[in-house]
Write a protein that holds these residues in place. Sequence first.
Motif, PDB file in Angstrom:
ATOM      1  N   GLY A  79     112.049 -37.555 -68.341  1.00  0.00           N
ATOM      2  CA  GLY A  79     111.417 -38.793 -68.208  1.00  0.00           C
ATOM      3  C   GLY A  79     112.000 -39.340 -67.031  1.00  0.00           C
ATOM      4  O   GLY A  79     111.869 -40.650 -66.688  1.00  0.00           O
ATOM      5  N   LYS A  80     112.167 -38.637 -65.739  1.00  0.00           N
ATOM      6  CA  LYS A  80     112.517 -39.163 -64.592  1.00  0.00           C
ATOM      7  C   LYS A  80     112.241 -38.003 -63.680  1.00  0.00           C
ATOM      8  O   LYS A  80     111.794 -36.912 -63.957  1.00  0.00           O
ATOM      9  N   PRO A  81     112.160 -38.467 -62.314  1.00  0.00           N
ATOM     10  CA  PRO A  81     111.947 -37.448 -61.092  1.00  0.00           C
ATOM     11  C   PRO A  81     113.032 -36.319 -61.064  1.00  0.00           C
ATOM     12  O   PRO A  81     114.086 -36.592 -61.666  1.00  0.00           O
ATOM     13  N   VAL A  82     112.616 -35.034 -60.838  1.00  0.00           N
ATOM     14  CA  VAL A  82     113.760 -33.945 -60.909  1.00  0.00           C
ATOM     15  C   VAL A  82     114.970 -34.369 -59.856  1.00  0.00           C
ATOM     16  O   VAL A  82     115.966 -34.136 -60.377  1.00  0.00           O
ATOM     17  N   GLN A  83     114.633 -34.963 -58.945  1.00  0.00           N
ATOM     18  CA  GLN A  83     115.674 -35.120 -57.887  1.00  0.00           C
ATOM     19  C   GLN A  83     116.713 -36.200 -58.307  1.00  0.00           C
ATOM     20  O   GLN A  83     117.875 -36.126 -58.215  1.00  0.00           O
ATOM     21  N   GLN A  84     116.089 -37.056 -59.139  1.00  0.00           N
ATOM     22  CA  GLN A  84     117.147 -38.253 -59.653  1.00  0.00           C
ATOM     23  C   GLN A  84     117.840 -37.668 -60.768  1.00  0.00           C
ATOM     24  O   GLN A  84     119.107 -38.009 -61.069  1.00  0.00           O
ATOM     25  N   ALA A  85     117.222 -36.592 -61.424  1.00  0.00           N
ATOM     26  CA  ALA A  85     118.231 -36.099 -62.554  1.00  0.00           C
ATOM     27  C   ALA A  85     119.247 -35.272 -61.905  1.00  0.00           C
ATOM     28  O   ALA A  85     120.345 -35.281 -62.380  1.00  0.00           O
ATOM     29  N   ARG A  86     118.917 -34.643 -60.742  1.00  0.00           N
ATOM     30  CA  ARG A  86     119.869 -33.727 -60.137  1.00  0.00           C
ATOM     31  C   ARG A  86     121.006 -34.691 -59.593  1.00  0.00           C
ATOM     32  O   ARG A  86     122.147 -34.372 -59.692  1.00  0.00           O
ATOM     33  N   ASP A  87     120.706 -35.781 -59.125  1.00  0.00           N
ATOM     34  CA  ASP A  87     121.636 -36.723 -58.591  1.00  0.00           C
ATOM     35  C   ASP A  87     122.546 -37.369 -59.615  1.00  0.00           C
ATOM     36  O   ASP A  87     123.735 -37.336 -59.410  1.00  0.00           O
ATOM     37  N   GLU A  88     121.846 -37.718 -60.783  1.00  0.00           N
ATOM     38  CA  GLU A  88     122.627 -38.127 -61.908  1.00  0.00           C
ATOM     39  C   GLU A  88     123.642 -36.975 -62.467  1.00  0.00           C
ATOM     40  O   GLU A  88     124.916 -37.127 -63.009  1.00  0.00           O
ATOM     41  N   PHE A  89     123.347 -35.692 -62.410  1.00  0.00           N
ATOM     42  CA  PHE A  89     123.864 -34.781 -62.929  1.00  0.00           C
ATOM     43  C   PHE A  89     125.151 -34.492 -62.038  1.00  0.00           C
ATOM     44  O   PHE A  89     126.256 -34.169 -62.391  1.00  0.00           O
ATOM     45  N   VAL A  90     125.013 -34.943 -60.669  1.00  0.00           N
ATOM     46  CA  VAL A  90     126.221 -34.657 -59.793  1.00  0.00           C
ATOM     47  C   VAL A  90     127.043 -35.691 -60.204  1.00  0.00           C
ATOM     48  O   VAL A  90     128.328 -35.467 -60.173  1.00  0.00           O
ATOM     49  N   GLN A  91     126.841 -36.902 -60.455  1.00  0.00           N
ATOM     50  CA  GLN A  91     127.308 -38.109 -60.668  1.00  0.00           C
ATOM     51  C   GLN A  91     128.363 -37.770 -62.066  1.00  0.00           C
ATOM     52  O   GLN A  91     129.407 -37.923 -62.180  1.00  0.00           O
ATOM     53  N   PHE A  92     127.544 -37.206 -62.948  1.00  0.00           N
ATOM     54  CA  PHE A  92     128.425 -36.861 -64.183  1.00  0.00           C
ATOM     55  C   PHE A  92     129.424 -35.882 -64.007  1.00  0.00           C
ATOM     56  O   PHE A  92     130.452 -35.898 -64.635  1.00  0.00           O
ATOM     57  N   ALA A  93     128.820 -34.757 -63.472  1.00  0.00           N
ATOM     58  CA  ALA A  93     129.987 -33.764 -62.890  1.00  0.00           C
ATOM     59  C   ALA A  93     131.342 -34.212 -62.107  1.00  0.00           C
ATOM     60  O   ALA A  93     132.325 -33.884 -62.264  1.00  0.00           O
ATOM     61  N   SER A  94     131.238 -35.167 -61.337  1.00  0.00           N
ATOM     62  CA  SER A  94     132.143 -35.810 -60.452  1.00  0.00           C
ATOM     63  C   SER A  94     133.042 -36.451 -61.495  1.00  0.00           C
ATOM     64  O   SER A  94     134.259 -36.447 -61.186  1.00  0.00           O
ATOM     65  N   GLY A  95     132.501 -37.249 -62.488  1.00  0.00           N
ATOM     66  CA  GLY A  95     133.457 -37.904 -63.250  1.00  0.00           C
ATOM     67  C   GLY A  95     134.246 -36.962 -64.144  1.00  0.00           C
ATOM     68  O   GLY A  95     135.396 -37.183 -64.306  1.00  0.00           O
ATOM     69  N   LEU A  96     133.705 -35.517 -64.428  1.00  0.00           N
ATOM     70  CA  LEU A  96     134.517 -34.674 -65.247  1.00  0.00           C
ATOM     71  C   LEU A  96     135.581 -33.998 -64.123  1.00  0.00           C
ATOM     72  O   LEU A  96     136.438 -33.641 -64.581  1.00  0.00           O
ATOM     73  N   ALA A  97     135.240 -33.951 -63.029  1.00  0.00           N
ATOM     74  CA  ALA A  97     135.912 -33.126 -62.172  1.00  0.00           C
ATOM     75  C   ALA A  97     137.377 -33.719 -61.615  1.00  0.00           C
ATOM     76  O   ALA A  97     138.174 -33.204 -61.116  1.00  0.00           O
ATOM     77  N   ASP A  98     137.267 -35.138 -61.930  1.00  0.00           N
ATOM     78  CA  ASP A  98     138.657 -35.898 -61.626  1.00  0.00           C
ATOM     79  C   ASP A  98     138.870 -35.521 -60.107  1.00  0.00           C
ATOM     80  O   ASP A  98     140.199 -35.259 -59.800  1.00  0.00           O
ATOM     81  N   ALA A  99     137.951 -35.777 -59.372  1.00  0.00           N
ATOM     82  CA  ALA A  99     138.362 -35.548 -57.684  1.00  0.00           C
ATOM     83  C   ALA A  99     138.763 -34.200 -57.243  1.00  0.00           C
ATOM     84  O   ALA A  99     139.161 -33.968 -56.180  1.00  0.00           O
ATOM     85  N   ASP A 100     138.521 -33.116 -58.330  1.00  0.00           N
ATOM     86  CA  ASP A 100     138.934 -31.773 -57.918  1.00  0.00           C
ATOM     87  C   ASP A 100     137.321 -31.172 -57.428  1.00  0.00           C
ATOM     88  O   ASP A 100     136.610 -30.792 -57.987  1.00  0.00           O
ATOM     89  N   ALA A 101     137.239 -31.161 -56.065  1.00  0.00           N
ATOM     90  CA  ALA A 101     136.000 -30.603 -55.603  1.00  0.00           C
ATOM     91  C   ALA A 101     135.723 -29.010 -55.733  1.00  0.00           C
ATOM     92  O   ALA A 101     134.671 -28.473 -55.551  1.00  0.00           O
ATOM     93  N   ASP A 102     136.841 -28.384 -56.177  1.00  0.00           N
ATOM     94  CA  ASP A 102     136.612 -27.024 -56.356  1.00  0.00           C
ATOM     95  C   ASP A 102     136.587 -26.672 -57.925  1.00  0.00           C
ATOM     96  O   ASP A 102     136.139 -25.775 -58.665  1.00  0.00           O
ATOM     97  N   GLU A 103     135.892 -27.980 -58.925  1.00  0.00           N
ATOM     98  CA  GLU A 103     135.818 -27.788 -60.164  1.00  0.00           C
ATOM     99  C   GLU A 103     134.582 -27.057 -60.358  1.00  0.00           C
ATOM    100  O   GLU A 103     133.399 -27.413 -59.674  1.00  0.00           O
ATOM    101  N   GLN A 104     134.228 -25.979 -61.230  1.00  0.00           N
ATOM    102  CA  GLN A 104     132.966 -25.351 -61.274  1.00  0.00           C
ATOM    103  C   GLN A 104     131.767 -25.999 -61.622  1.00  0.00           C
ATOM    104  O   GLN A 104     130.684 -26.040 -60.853  1.00  0.00           O
ATOM    105  N   LEU A 105     131.642 -27.019 -62.594  1.00  0.00           N
ATOM    106  CA  LEU A 105     130.570 -27.854 -62.876  1.00  0.00           C
ATOM    107  C   LEU A 105     130.107 -28.682 -61.854  1.00  0.00           C
ATOM    108  O   LEU A 105     129.052 -28.691 -61.600  1.00  0.00           O
ATOM    109  N   LEU A 106     130.960 -29.180 -60.993  1.00  0.00           N
ATOM    110  CA  LEU A 106     130.630 -29.924 -59.851  1.00  0.00           C
ATOM    111  C   LEU A 106     130.091 -29.158 -58.733  1.00  0.00           C
ATOM    112  O   LEU A 106     129.080 -29.409 -58.220  1.00  0.00           O
ATOM    113  N   LYS A 107     130.525 -27.888 -58.571  1.00  0.00           N
ATOM    114  CA  LYS A 107     130.023 -27.008 -57.523  1.00  0.00           C
ATOM    115  C   LYS A 107     128.705 -26.618 -58.021  1.00  0.00           C
ATOM    116  O   LYS A 107     127.546 -26.732 -56.989  1.00  0.00           O
ATOM    117  N   VAL A 108     128.316 -26.388 -59.179  1.00  0.00           N
ATOM    118  CA  VAL A 108     127.015 -25.945 -59.698  1.00  0.00           C
ATOM    119  C   VAL A 108     126.126 -27.371 -59.466  1.00  0.00           C
ATOM    120  O   VAL A 108     124.910 -27.249 -58.999  1.00  0.00           O
TER     121      VAL A 108
END
Length: 89
Positions: A53-82
């Motif tokens: 229901g949205k452009p692919v790039q927008q979904a990718r960007d939103e996924f980064v925001q979602f993963a960032s929230g889960l990573a709790d500022a840990d740049a090495d967190e696996q989901l954030l890397k993906v």
Amino acid sequence: AVRVDEADFAEVNRELGPFRFLLTDEGLSWAISCTEWYNLFAAEPDLLEAILGKPVQQARDEFVQFASGLADADADEQLLKVAARYAAL
């Protein structure tokens, strides 16, 4: 059977996501990996945009925001890397 739209896939994932499964068609032209955390979609961009229901790039960007929230500022967190890798495509 589900329609190819955001609402139907959200309902399928709400009901069945904890069971971890893969949706695809008989020709294997697309696939959706459904889990309790997120769905990983693989298909042509026009089908992905219909599902999301949205452009692919927008979904990718939103996924980064979602993963960032889960990573709790840990740049090495696996989901954030993906997420960061896919957002850069």
